[in-house]
Design a protein around this motif. Structure first.
Motif, PDB file in Angstrom:
ATOM      1  N   ALA A 163       0.785  -1.331  -0.011  1.00 33.92           N
ATOM      2  CA  ALA A 163      -0.029  -0.083  -0.046  1.00 33.92           C
ATOM      3  C   ALA A 163       0.886   1.189   0.162  1.00 33.92           C
ATOM      4  CB  ALA A 163      -0.876   0.042   1.221  1.00 33.92           C
ATOM      5  N   LYS A 164       1.997   1.344   0.494  1.00 39.09           N
ATOM      6  CA  LYS A 164       2.885   2.415   0.754  1.00 39.09           C
ATOM      7  C   LYS A 164       3.448   2.840  -0.698  1.00 39.09           C
ATOM      8  CE  LYS A 164       4.645   1.824   5.495  1.00 39.09           C
ATOM      9  NZ  LYS A 164       5.888   1.356   6.373  1.00 39.09           N
ATOM     10  N   GLN A 165       3.446   1.732  -1.718  1.00 37.06           N
ATOM     11  CA  GLN A 165       3.904   1.987  -2.918  1.00 37.06           C
ATOM     12  C   GLN A 165       2.684   2.492  -3.871  1.00 37.06           C
ATOM     13  OE1 GLN A 165       7.120   1.348  -3.119  1.00 37.06           O
ATOM     14  NE2 GLN A 165       6.877   0.325  -0.946  1.00 37.06           N
ATOM     15  N   ARG A 166       1.380   2.643  -3.248  1.00 39.76           N
ATOM     16  CA  ARG A 166       0.374   2.847  -4.038  1.00 39.76           C
ATOM     17  C   ARG A 166      -0.190   4.222  -3.245  1.00 39.76           C
ATOM     18  NH1 ARG A 166       2.753   0.333  -6.750  1.00 39.76           N
ATOM     19  NH2 ARG A 166       2.234  -1.407  -8.164  1.00 39.76           N
ATOM     20  N   PRO A 167       0.127   5.477  -3.459  1.00 37.67           N
ATOM     21  CA  PRO A 167      -0.394   6.671  -2.712  1.00 37.67           C
ATOM     22  C   PRO A 167      -2.041   6.669  -2.873  1.00 37.67           C
ATOM     23  CG  PRO A 167       1.267   7.272  -4.221  1.00 37.67           C
ATOM     24  CD  PRO A 167       1.030   5.879  -4.428  1.00 37.67           C
ATOM     25  N   THR A 168      -2.721   6.144  -3.982  1.00 37.32           N
ATOM     26  CA  THR A 168      -4.085   6.203  -3.914  1.00 37.32           C
ATOM     27  C   THR A 168      -4.605   4.859  -3.525  1.00 37.32           C
ATOM     28  OG1 THR A 168      -3.927   5.412  -6.063  1.00 37.32           O
ATOM     29  CG2 THR A 168      -4.014   7.640  -6.002  1.00 37.32           C
ATOM     30  N   GLY A 169      -4.065   3.991  -2.960  1.00 37.89           N
ATOM     31  CA  GLY A 169      -4.480   2.779  -2.354  1.00 37.89           C
ATOM     32  C   GLY A 169      -4.268   1.539  -3.181  1.00 37.89           C
ATOM     33  N   LEU A 170      -4.521   0.223  -2.727  1.00 39.39           N
ATOM     34  CA  LEU A 170      -4.535  -0.809  -3.384  1.00 39.39           C
ATOM     35  C   LEU A 170      -5.690  -1.094  -4.477  1.00 39.39           C
ATOM     36  CD1 LEU A 170      -2.978  -3.493  -0.894  1.00 39.39           C
ATOM     37  CD2 LEU A 170      -1.594  -2.223  -2.841  1.00 39.39           C
ATOM     38  N   SER A 171      -5.531  -1.605  -5.534  1.00 40.98           N
ATOM     39  CA  SER A 171      -6.539  -1.920  -6.393  1.00 40.98           C
ATOM     40  C   SER A 171      -6.488  -3.117  -6.937  1.00 40.98           C
ATOM     41  CB  SER A 171      -6.336  -0.777  -7.634  1.00 40.98           C
ATOM     42  OG  SER A 171      -5.453  -1.192  -8.215  1.00 40.98           O
ATOM     43  N   PHE A 172      -7.510  -3.492  -8.143  1.00 43.21           N
ATOM     44  CA  PHE A 172      -7.452  -4.949  -8.524  1.00 43.21           C
ATOM     45  C   PHE A 172      -6.235  -5.358  -9.170  1.00 43.21           C
ATOM     46  CE2 PHE A 172      -8.375  -7.819 -12.063  1.00 43.21           C
ATOM     47  CZ  PHE A 172      -8.782  -8.890 -11.258  1.00 43.21           C
ATOM     48  N   GLY A 173      -5.648  -4.491  -9.732  1.00 43.88           N
ATOM     49  CA  GLY A 173      -4.332  -4.573 -10.653  1.00 43.88           C
ATOM     50  C   GLY A 173      -3.312  -5.044  -9.837  1.00 43.88           C
ATOM     51  N   ASP A 174      -3.099  -4.807  -8.354  1.00 37.65           N
ATOM     52  CA  ASP A 174      -2.151  -5.297  -7.653  1.00 37.65           C
ATOM     53  C   ASP A 174      -2.379  -6.561  -7.267  1.00 37.65           C
ATOM     54  OD1 ASP A 174      -0.910  -2.677  -7.146  1.00 37.65           O
ATOM     55  OD2 ASP A 174      -2.587  -1.954  -6.352  1.00 37.65           O
ATOM     56  N   PHE A 175      -3.131  -7.293  -7.518  1.00 40.54           N
ATOM     57  CA  PHE A 175      -3.482  -8.835  -7.128  1.00 40.54           C
ATOM     58  C   PHE A 175      -3.374  -9.711  -8.178  1.00 40.54           C
ATOM     59  CE2 PHE A 175      -5.055  -6.425  -3.569  1.00 40.54           C
ATOM     60  CZ  PHE A 175      -4.696  -6.982  -2.590  1.00 40.54           C
ATOM     61  N   LYS A 176      -2.935 -11.090  -7.992  1.00 40.89           N
ATOM     62  CA  LYS A 176      -3.006 -12.001  -8.837  1.00 40.89           C
ATOM     63  C   LYS A 176      -3.840 -13.123  -8.562  1.00 40.89           C
ATOM     64  CE  LYS A 176       0.766 -13.015 -10.896  1.00 40.89           C
ATOM     65  NZ  LYS A 176       2.148 -13.442 -11.284  1.00 40.89           N
ATOM     66  N   LEU A 177      -4.845 -13.355  -9.440  1.00 40.42           N
ATOM     67  CA  LEU A 177      -5.859 -14.449  -8.791  1.00 40.42           C
ATOM     68  C   LEU A 177      -5.475 -15.792  -9.045  1.00 40.42           C
ATOM     69  CD1 LEU A 177      -9.305 -12.984 -10.001  1.00 40.42           C
ATOM     70  CD2 LEU A 177      -8.442 -12.765  -7.615  1.00 40.42           C
ATOM     71  N   ILE A 178      -5.499 -16.871  -8.257  1.00 40.13           N
ATOM     72  CA  ILE A 178      -5.085 -18.004  -8.231  1.00 40.13           C
ATOM     73  C   ILE A 178      -6.140 -19.067  -8.848  1.00 40.13           C
ATOM     74  CG2 ILE A 178      -3.893 -19.916  -7.446  1.00 40.13           C
ATOM     75  CD1 ILE A 178      -2.588 -17.936  -5.535  1.00 40.13           C
ATOM     76  N   ARG A 179      -7.332 -19.124  -8.073  1.00 42.55           N
ATOM     77  CA  ARG A 179      -8.288 -20.053  -8.436  1.00 42.55           C
ATOM     78  C   ARG A 179      -9.586 -19.587  -7.529  1.00 42.55           C
ATOM     79  NH1 ARG A 179      -9.073 -24.133  -4.578  1.00 42.55           N
ATOM     80  NH2 ARG A 179      -7.610 -24.445  -2.923  1.00 42.55           N
ATOM     81  N   GLN A 180     -10.586 -20.276  -8.176  1.00 43.46           N
ATOM     82  CA  GLN A 180     -12.008 -19.641  -7.184  1.00 43.46           C
ATOM     83  C   GLN A 180     -11.812 -20.954  -6.307  1.00 43.46           C
ATOM     84  OE1 GLN A 180     -15.611 -19.742  -9.673  1.00 43.46           O
ATOM     85  NE2 GLN A 180     -16.858 -20.456  -7.792  1.00 43.46           N
ATOM     86  N   ILE A 181     -12.482 -20.499  -4.973  1.00 44.53           N
ATOM     87  CA  ILE A 181     -12.482 -21.381  -3.805  1.00 44.53           C
ATOM     88  C   ILE A 181     -13.571 -21.313  -3.223  1.00 44.53           C
ATOM     89  CG2 ILE A 181      -9.989 -21.169  -3.288  1.00 44.53           C
ATOM     90  CD1 ILE A 181     -10.572 -19.096  -1.273  1.00 44.53           C
ATOM     91  N   GLY A 182     -14.780 -20.566  -3.693  1.00 38.45           N
ATOM     92  CA  GLY A 182     -15.838 -20.622  -3.234  1.00 38.45           C
ATOM     93  C   GLY A 182     -16.876 -19.515  -3.705  1.00 38.45           C
ATOM     94  N   SER A 183     -18.176 -19.873  -3.782  1.00 41.50           N
ATOM     95  CA  SER A 183     -19.130 -19.014  -4.217  1.00 41.50           C
ATOM     96  C   SER A 183     -20.501 -19.014  -3.395  1.00 41.50           C
ATOM     97  CB  SER A 183     -19.527 -19.541  -5.544  1.00 41.50           C
ATOM     98  OG  SER A 183     -20.120 -20.698  -5.903  1.00 41.50           O
ATOM     99  N   GLY A 184     -21.015 -17.979  -3.444  1.00 37.30           N
ATOM    100  CA  GLY A 184     -22.398 -17.755  -2.543  1.00 37.30           C
ATOM    101  C   GLY A 184     -23.436 -17.049  -3.037  1.00 37.30           C
ATOM    102  N   ASP A 185     -24.491 -16.490  -2.303  1.00 39.80           N
ATOM    103  CA  ASP A 185     -25.580 -16.033  -2.968  1.00 39.80           C
ATOM    104  C   ASP A 185     -25.214 -14.594  -3.164  1.00 39.80           C
ATOM    105  OD1 ASP A 185     -28.234 -16.010  -3.498  1.00 39.80           O
ATOM    106  OD2 ASP A 185     -28.849 -14.965  -1.567  1.00 39.80           O
ATOM    107  N   ILE A 186     -24.168 -13.956  -2.802  1.00 40.03           N
ATOM    108  CA  ILE A 186     -23.937 -12.590  -3.226  1.00 40.03           C
ATOM    109  C   ILE A 186     -22.744 -12.373  -3.724  1.00 40.03           C
ATOM    110  CG2 ILE A 186     -25.708 -11.715  -1.640  1.00 40.03           C
ATOM    111  CD1 ILE A 186     -23.104 -10.808   0.004  1.00 40.03           C
ATOM    112  N   GLY A 187     -21.851 -13.158  -3.950  1.00 37.95           N
ATOM    113  CA  GLY A 187     -20.460 -13.010  -4.405  1.00 37.95           C
ATOM    114  C   GLY A 187     -19.538 -14.490  -4.443  1.00 37.95           C
ATOM    115  N   THR A 188     -18.589 -14.139  -5.284  1.00 39.57           N
ATOM    116  CA  THR A 188     -17.412 -15.242  -5.318  1.00 39.57           C
ATOM    117  C   THR A 188     -16.278 -15.165  -4.737  1.00 39.57           C
ATOM    118  OG1 THR A 188     -18.790 -15.627  -7.472  1.00 39.57           O
ATOM    119  CG2 THR A 188     -16.565 -16.678  -7.363  1.00 39.57           C
ATOM    120  N   VAL A 189     -15.685 -16.006  -4.199  1.00 40.48           N
ATOM    121  CA  VAL A 189     -14.459 -15.839  -3.471  1.00 40.48           C
ATOM    122  C   VAL A 189     -13.362 -16.541  -4.383  1.00 40.48           C
ATOM    123  CG1 VAL A 189     -13.164 -16.281  -1.134  1.00 40.48           C
ATOM    124  CG2 VAL A 189     -15.682 -15.870  -1.262  1.00 40.48           C
TER     125      VAL A 189
END
Length: 470
Positions: free
Chosen positions: A82-108
């Motif tokens: 977060a210190k490297q991103r003055p405006t905060g972390l965003s989706f571009g800072d993460f790498k998705l590996i696999r889906q591990i769950g899904s529910g009524d309102i979202g996917t994990v």
């Protein structure tokens, strides 16, 4: 398969009289799906998402919750990124590996921070769970309030048995929250791996105690959980639990109070003179004797009362007429369509302990309608005869929690303060339970995750998820 249901609902905050009413008649599977094919969106390209993603303003500052130890490297990695991103972390800072769950309102999704520095692996050496919510889809289903409730609750939590929210941000019409990843699975899956598909009494007592402590904390915050079940109890790599999924929770106000015993015991004092002798004393001597008596006696009485006093902060005024929950776990007042409050969590705790010990829920029927009828009319029945004194205590606790009248249910008035003192938990130090040794757990899931995450295998799974379409 159990279902979560929410017909016409009206949530009332008893503290200010405000209410939220919605008309939702949808049903959804409550068991997590581990299908690796992701179908969140198919018409939005990666470039569009990247250009429209915006971090939440809260992301600019990261403060470690008090219960996080200084050795929590996963939290430090988030702060460092977060210190490297003055405006905060965003989706571009993460790498998705696999889906591990899904529910009524979202996917994990299982994810990690992208390696922004080739000289260090601090960014991608830790795993996180990212819950992605499609706000447009939820708006159409009139369930946005559930997602907002969950995010608001996650920002309130600071407890070892509840999720730590690392960061949150928006990406196009998706809302993302990054939380802890629990590598040992959930108690539903772990129960099926046990002999006879049930836990031993000692293991059930340990998990019930940690869930009890977590519920106590939630109730102190005025939160009625309303979705307690083994599927929502995740297990960390160290064997301790973490409650998850707060989209069905009800937020109200807790009423803090210190409860003392009804009457204080009379403690005799040998220094008290007899009535005859008191009459012979001079007024000054009699006054001094009375003062000494009051001083010493009150000190002993205060000491005795202090040992019996209990702090209680239970949302007893919380009321809702929402028809929400999981069929096998809903309380009678919910099944009958009446308003309900904090007592539904203590009913669910009783069902939870019963299922851990006996491998099934006590009121399950062939259909959902039959299950609800059983909850309302069928008496509580235990299999065979108790095999030990501990099981007798467990049955007594379950019976108190599964009282069909919410006014008489154990925990309804003084919450965890009453449940903790039950003989089933005798000898258990709740204050130090975080340091207690948890039951042994199979390491298959942790090994499998580590293998999946290492080297080229990680890259392969990340690319095969198809999340690039998101």
């Amino acid at each position: 398969m159990t279902l979560e249901f929410q017909p016409d609902s009206c949530e009332v905050n008893a503290s200010d009289g405000s209410s939220f009413c919605s008309t939702t008649t949808s049903t959804s599977a409550s068991r997590l799906s581990f299908d690796t094919s992701l179908q969140l969106a198919t018409t939005t390209t990666t470039n569009t998402i990247t250009s429209t993603m915006s971090p939440s303003p809260e992301n600019s500052t990261f403060t470690k919750p008090p219960h996080r130890s200084s050795s929590d490297s996963a939290w430090e990695a988030i702060r460092f990124a977060a210190k490297q991103r003055p405006t905060g972390l965003s989706f571009g800072d993460f790498k998705l590996i696999r889906q591990i769950g899904s529910g009524d309102i979202g996917t994990v999704y299982l994810c990690c921070l992208k390696d922004q520095d080739s000289n260090t692996n601090i960014f991608n050496s830790h795993l996180y769970a990212m819950k992605v919510v499609d706000k447009q889809a939820l708006a159409l289903k009139k369930k946005m309030n559930r997602a907002e409730t969950e995010k608001r609750i996650l920002k309130m939590l600071d407890h070892p048995f509840l999720p730590t929210l690392y960061t949150d941000f928006e990406a196009s019409h998706f809302s993302c929250v990054v939380m802890e990843f629990c590598s040992a699975g959930d108690l539903h899956s772990l129960r099926h791996k046990q002999p006879g598909k049930r836990f031993s009494l000692s293991s059930a007592r340990f998990y019930a105690a940690e869930v009890l402590v977590a519920l106590e904390y939630l109730h102190m915050l005025g939160i009625v959980y309303r979705d307690l079940k083994p599927e929502n109890i995740l297990v960390r790599s160290d064997g301790h639990i973490m409650l998850s999924d707060f989209d069905l929770s009800l937020c109200s106000d807790a009423i803090p109070a210190v409860h003392s015993p009804v009457s204080s015991p009379e403690i005799p004092t040998t220094a008290t003179p007899s009535p005859t002798r008191r009459r012979k004393l001079k007024p000054s001597a009699a006054a001094l004797t009375c003062l000494c008596k009051r001083f010493f006696r009150s000190r002993k009485v205060r000491s005795t009362e202090a040992e019996l006093r209990q702090f209680v902060a239970e949302p007893v005024t919380a009321r809702s007429c929402s028809f929400v929950g999981t069929h096998e776990y809903v309380a009678p007042e919910v099944a009958s369509g009446k308003s309900h409050g904090n007592a539904v969590d203590w009913w669910a705790l009783g069902i939870f302990i019963y299922e851990l010990i006996y491998g099934y829920t006590p009121f399950s029927g062939e259909t959902n309608e039959a299950t609800l009828r059983n909850i309302l009319k069928k008496p509580l029945i235990f299999p065979a005869t108790a095999s030990s004194g501990s099981e007798i205590y467990a049955r007594n606790l379950i019976s108190g929690l599964l009282e069909k009248d919410p006014e008489r249910r154990l925990g309804a008035k003084r919450g965890a303060a009453d449940v903790k003192t039950h003989p089933f938990f005798k000898g258990l130090n709740f204050a130090l339970i975080r340091s207690a040794a948890p039951p042994g757990l199979p390491s298959l899931r942790r090994v499998r995750t580590a293998t999946l995450y290492s080297g080229s295998s990680k890259e392969k799974n990340a690319s095969s998820t198809g999340f690039e379409c998101f």
